[in-house]
Every structure is written in C-alpha cells, then in structure tokens.
Scaffold this active site. Structure first.
Site, mmCIF file in Angstrom:
data_model
loop_
_atom_site.group_PDB
_atom_site.id
_atom_site.type_symbol
_atom_site.label_atom_id
_atom_site.label_comp_id
_atom_site.label_asym_id
_atom_site.label_seq_id
_atom_site.Cartn_x
_atom_site.Cartn_y
_atom_site.Cartn_z
ATOM 1 N N LYS A 32 0.851 -1.214 0.000
ATOM 2 C CA LYS A 32 0.000 0.000 0.000
ATOM 3 C C LYS A 32 0.877 1.251 0.000
ATOM 4 C CE LYS A 32 -4.073 -2.000 0.142
ATOM 5 N NZ LYS A 32 -5.008 -1.873 -0.991
ATOM 6 N N ARG A 33 2.104 1.107 -0.489
ATOM 7 C CA ARG A 33 3.071 2.213 -0.591
ATOM 8 C C ARG A 33 3.270 2.900 0.765
ATOM 9 N NH1 ARG A 33 2.880 -0.882 -4.194
ATOM 10 N NH2 ARG A 33 2.811 -0.392 -6.418
ATOM 11 N N ALA A 69 3.140 6.970 1.003
ATOM 12 C CA ALA A 69 2.145 7.651 0.165
ATOM 13 C C ALA A 69 1.161 8.463 0.996
ATOM 14 C CB ALA A 69 1.395 6.633 -0.686
ATOM 15 N N LEU A 71 -1.463 9.690 4.150
ATOM 16 C CA LEU A 71 -2.667 9.192 4.828
ATOM 17 C C LEU A 71 -3.301 8.040 4.060
ATOM 18 C CD1 LEU A 71 -4.964 9.797 6.970
ATOM 19 C CD2 LEU A 71 -5.987 11.218 5.192
ATOM 20 N N LEU A 73 -5.998 6.708 2.474
ATOM 21 C CA LEU A 73 -7.230 7.360 2.004
ATOM 22 C C LEU A 73 -8.453 6.467 2.177
ATOM 23 C CD1 LEU A 73 -5.694 9.066 -1.156
ATOM 24 C CD2 LEU A 73 -6.441 10.200 0.942
ATOM 25 N N GLY A 116 0.887 12.958 4.064
ATOM 26 C CA GLY A 116 1.273 12.608 5.439
ATOM 27 C C GLY A 116 2.665 11.997 5.520
ATOM 28 N N GLU A 119 4.783 14.883 5.878
ATOM 29 C CA GLU A 119 4.594 15.424 7.237
ATOM 30 C C GLU A 119 5.411 14.617 8.248
ATOM 31 O OE1 GLU A 119 0.100 15.316 7.062
ATOM 32 O OE2 GLU A 119 0.401 17.429 7.582
ATOM 33 N N GLU A 139 -3.047 16.833 -1.039
ATOM 34 C CA GLU A 139 -4.270 17.132 -0.278
ATOM 35 C C GLU A 139 -5.194 18.071 -1.045
ATOM 36 O OE1 GLU A 139 -1.255 16.906 0.952
ATOM 37 O OE2 GLU A 139 -1.285 16.033 2.956
ATOM 38 N N ARG A 142 -7.147 16.325 -3.473
ATOM 39 C CA ARG A 142 -8.071 15.321 -2.902
ATOM 40 C C ARG A 142 -9.218 16.005 -2.161
ATOM 41 N NH1 ARG A 142 -5.795 11.670 -5.789
ATOM 42 N NH2 ARG A 142 -3.754 10.903 -5.194
HETATM 43 C C1 1HE Z 1 -3.037 3.768 -1.088
HETATM 44 C C2 1HE Z 1 -2.451 5.046 -0.936
HETATM 45 C C3 1HE Z 1 -3.000 5.904 0.059
HETATM 46 C C4 1HE Z 1 -1.387 4.002 -2.491
HETATM 47 N N1 1HE Z 1 -4.039 5.441 0.771
HETATM 48 N N2 1HE Z 1 -4.069 3.362 -0.353
HETATM 49 N N3 1HE Z 1 -1.893 10.440 -0.538
HETATM 50 C C5 1HE Z 1 -2.091 10.479 -1.859
HETATM 51 O O1 1HE Z 1 -2.983 11.120 -2.365
HETATM 52 C C6 1HE Z 1 -1.189 9.606 -2.682
HETATM 53 C C7 1HE Z 1 -1.980 8.465 -3.283
HETATM 54 N N4 1HE Z 1 -1.131 7.483 -3.923
HETATM 55 C C8 1HE Z 1 -0.605 7.666 -5.162
HETATM 56 O O2 1HE Z 1 -0.752 8.696 -5.809
HETATM 57 C C9 1HE Z 1 0.166 6.527 -5.727
HETATM 58 O O3 1HE Z 1 -0.211 5.349 -5.028
HETATM 59 C C10 1HE Z 1 1.700 6.691 -5.617
HETATM 60 C C11 1HE Z 1 2.147 7.764 -6.635
HETATM 61 C C12 1HE Z 1 2.131 7.093 -4.214
HETATM 62 C C13 1HE Z 1 2.406 5.347 -5.934
HETATM 63 O O4 1HE Z 1 1.971 4.881 -7.214
HETATM 64 P P1 1HE Z 1 2.195 3.347 -7.634
HETATM 65 O O5 1HE Z 1 1.813 3.222 -9.070
HETATM 66 O O6 1HE Z 1 3.559 2.899 -7.224
HETATM 67 O O7 1HE Z 1 1.181 2.482 -6.708
HETATM 68 P P2 1HE Z 1 -0.406 2.337 -6.824
HETATM 69 O O8 1HE Z 1 -0.736 1.253 -7.818
HETATM 70 O O9 1HE Z 1 -1.080 3.638 -7.023
HETATM 71 O O10 1HE Z 1 -0.791 1.861 -5.361
HETATM 72 C C14 1HE Z 1 -0.527 0.542 -4.902
HETATM 73 C C15 1HE Z 1 -1.577 0.228 -3.872
HETATM 74 O O11 1HE Z 1 -1.426 1.098 -2.755
HETATM 75 C C16 1HE Z 1 -2.995 0.436 -4.396
HETATM 76 O O12 1HE Z 1 -3.847 -0.476 -3.729
HETATM 77 P P3 1HE Z 1 -4.333 -1.844 -4.495
HETATM 78 O O13 1HE Z 1 -5.157 -2.553 -3.456
HETATM 79 O O14 1HE Z 1 -5.089 -1.362 -5.682
HETATM 80 O O15 1HE Z 1 -3.049 -2.584 -4.862
HETATM 81 C C17 1HE Z 1 -3.322 1.832 -3.909
HETATM 82 O O16 1HE Z 1 -4.702 2.060 -3.754
HETATM 83 C C18 1HE Z 1 -2.645 1.804 -2.540
HETATM 84 N N5 1HE Z 1 -2.358 3.155 -2.068
HETATM 85 N N6 1HE Z 1 -1.436 5.158 -1.833
HETATM 86 C C19 1HE Z 1 -4.546 4.211 0.568
HETATM 87 N N7 1HE Z 1 -2.503 7.110 0.300
HETATM 88 C C20 1HE Z 1 -2.981 13.695 8.360
HETATM 89 S S1 1HE Z 1 -3.545 14.307 6.905
HETATM 90 C C21 1HE Z 1 -2.523 13.716 5.648
HETATM 91 C C22 1HE Z 1 -3.225 13.884 4.361
HETATM 92 C C23 1HE Z 1 -2.616 13.115 3.256
HETATM 93 O O17 1HE Z 1 -1.640 12.413 3.431
HETATM 94 S S2 1HE Z 1 -3.381 13.256 1.761
HETATM 95 C C24 1HE Z 1 -2.337 12.473 0.624
HETATM 96 C C25 1HE Z 1 -2.722 11.056 0.430
#
Ligand code: 1HE
Length: 265
Positions: A32-33, A69, A71, A73, A116, A119, A139, A142
């Site tokens: 889940k990265r 990656a 929080l 989500l 996060g 962070e 963020e 999103r």
């Molecule tokens: C996740 C998450 C996540 C991956 N929550 N499941 N963060 C984001 O908006 C970043 C969201 N993630 C991405 O944009 C991409 O995953 C990455 C660019 C980081 C990596 O891409 P990649 O191609 O290596 O991996 P992927 O195929 O997108 O993800 C692999 C799996 O990890 C996949 O799940 P699967 O069950 O389909 O295999 C994704 O759904 C899962 N995954 N990132 C949940 N973030 C205290 S407030 C803080 C606020 C924030 O942090 S907002 C920013 C959130």
C-alpha cells in the site's frame, strides 16, 4: 531482534531492528506504498514513547521503493468533521513525540514522500534522500487539507510560498529540487540511503547526550522565541551543557590533542 521487541506492541505495518545504540523503525506496508493508517501512526507513537534507555538515535526507514504515500485514504471516507479533528490531533501528538522526543531521528527518504509521508519526514531531525525520492502535497487535489503538522513544519522548512504552490497546483518536487529547497540534508544514490542514515546516526550517537538534548529540545524553541528570551535560554543551555563532566573531559581531550579535529569528524 532483541528482547525489547516484546515490550513494544507494534502493528504488522511496522518493523524494528536494533543496532546497539541505534534503533531502525521501518514502515512496512509496501503493498500500500506505506500509506499511514491509524494502526501504523499509533504504532509509531507507541514506539517513540517506549524507547529503551540504551537507544540514542532512531532511523526512520521504509520497506519497498517508497517512504510513504501519506494518509491511508481508504480510512478517510468514514470520518465526520469531529472525528477528523481528533484524527489530526492524534497525528500531531505522535509526530510531536518524534520531533520533541528523547533522541534525534534520521529519516531515510525514497520514492513517494507524499502528503502525510512528507509530514512524517518533516518531524524528523535529519533527512537523507535517495535520488528516487519525490515530494508532493496532493491534499489540495483530494479536496482535503494537511493534518499531520505540515502547515506548521513545512513553512519553516521550505517557506509558505512553496508549500502554497505545492498545495494549489499539485506540484511535485523531484529529489534534486527537494534537496535544493531544503527538504533533505543529504542526497545519495538509490539504495544508499540507509547506509548514509546509519553513518550519520553513529556520529550523532557519539555526541554528548546533553548536546543532543539541547539541539532537539532547546534549539527549535530558542529559534522561535522572542530574541530577549532566546538569548537567555541559549545562555542557560550553554551553562548547563558546559558544566557536565562529559563536556569538561571532551574539552580536555582536545587541548591534550587526544580528540579529533573539526576536519576529521
Ligand atoms: C493507497 C495510498 C494511500 C497508495 N491510501 N491506499 N496520498 C495520496 O494522495 C497519494 C496516493 N497514492 C498515489 O498517488 C500513488 O499510489 C503513488 C504515486 C504514491 C504510488 O503509485 P504506484 O503506481 O507505485 O502504486 P499504486 O498502484 O497507485 O498503489 C498501490 C496500492 O497502494 C494500491 O492499492 P491496491 O489494493 O489497488 O493494490 C493503492 O490504492 C494503494 N495506495 N497510496 C490508501 N494514500 C494527516 S492528513 C494527511 C493527508 C494526506 O496524506 S493526503 C495524501 C494522500
């Protein structure tokens, strides 16, 4: 592995490795990265609040190609605003334990250092980045806001203007750009981050404990204080540290030519 493992109950998404005075805490949910769910964040808090006394430095590392990656989500969709407040404040408490805990923390960054994840990295004291690292605050895209302390820590690190750009436009900084704006202190080849982090940790662990205390507890508070209070706090900290037996011995060692020169550290 060490007997101390049994004293710190951690979720499967976190792994600990002990190397004498250095503890390595790894985010270990690469599938889940290394997205940060509640169990992981609370586990980080449990780790930092139960650090064995012999640990002098913590290295924050990650399994797989990405630091984090951000929080998880998939947990976000379930929260109303009151729960969201409590959640953000839970992150604040945990990250505060990192930044204002007992020992210096060195983060090893690679791949996604996002939301996060950035962070979390910002709460560490030293950041080593591999070339693969990239930084973003998605963020804004999103429909949410930062909640893990970024609004406080990142403007101090990279400036409010850059953070605003990252959030409004979704800008992604690569490792070299991130390094030039001050996110990372060190930039190393892919696969070499942990070795560099450990090398730095050994240097930090060799410092007098009072100096490490002053750097992580007193320095940031002095830097934020009104200069009148800041100068006094600095003088007090200087007096306390130089009065220690260890400081006296280290100064004697230099004068007797038993200690390393600045250029040899
Ligand atoms: C996740 C998450 C996540 C991956 N929550 N499941 N963060 C984001 O908006 C970043 C969201 N993630 C991405 O944009 C991409 O995953 C990455 C660019 C980081 C990596 O891409 P990649 O191609 O290596 O991996 P992927 O195929 O997108 O993800 C692999 C799996 O990890 C996949 O799940 P699967 O069950 O389909 O295999 C994704 O759904 C899962 N995954 N990132 C949940 N973030 C205290 S407030 C803080 C606020 C924030 O942090 S907002 C920013 C959130």
């Amino acid at each position: 592995m060490s007997p101390q493992d049994s004293e710190i109950a951690l979720p499967p998404s976190l792994k600990i490795e002990w190397r004498e005075a250095i503890a390595i805490l790894r985010l270990a949910r690469p599938e889940k990265r290394n997205a940060l769910d509640d169990a992981t964040v609370l586990g980080v808090g449990a780790f930092f609040s139960n650090l064995p006394a012999e640990v002098k430095v913590v290295v924050l590392d990650a399994v797989g190609d990405n630091f984090s990656a951000g929080l998880d989500l998939s947990e976000l969709t379930e929260r109303d605003s009151v729960e969201g407040l409590a959640h953000s404040m839970m992150w604040h408490r945990v990250f505060e334990q990192i930044e204002f805990g007992r020992v210096p923390v060195v983060a090893v960054l690679k791949g996604a250092v996002v939301g996060g994840g950035l962070e979390l990295a910002a709460a560490a004291h030293i950041r080593v980045a591999e070339w693969s690292a990239y930084y973003a605050l998605p963020e804004g895209k999103r429909g949410i806001f930062v909640g893990g302390g970024a609004a406080v820590r990142l403007p101090r690190l990279i400036g409010t203007a850059r953070m605003r750009d990252m959030m409004l436009t979704g800008r992604v900084y690569d490792a070299e750009e991130g390094h030039s704006i001050g996110i990372s202190h060190y930039l190393v080849a892919n696969g070499e981050g942990l070795a560099k982090g450990l090398e730095l940790s050994r240097k930090i662990a060799a410092n007098a404990p009072i100096t490490n205390f002053a750097v992580i507890q007193a320095l940031p508070r002095i830097a934020e204080a009104n200069p009148r209070e800041g100068f006094l706090m600095e003088a007090l900290m200087a007096a306390v540290s130089q009065d220690s037996d260890e400081a006296k011995e280290r100064l004697r060692a230099f004068l007797e030519k038993r200690a390393k020169k600045v250029t040899e550290f």
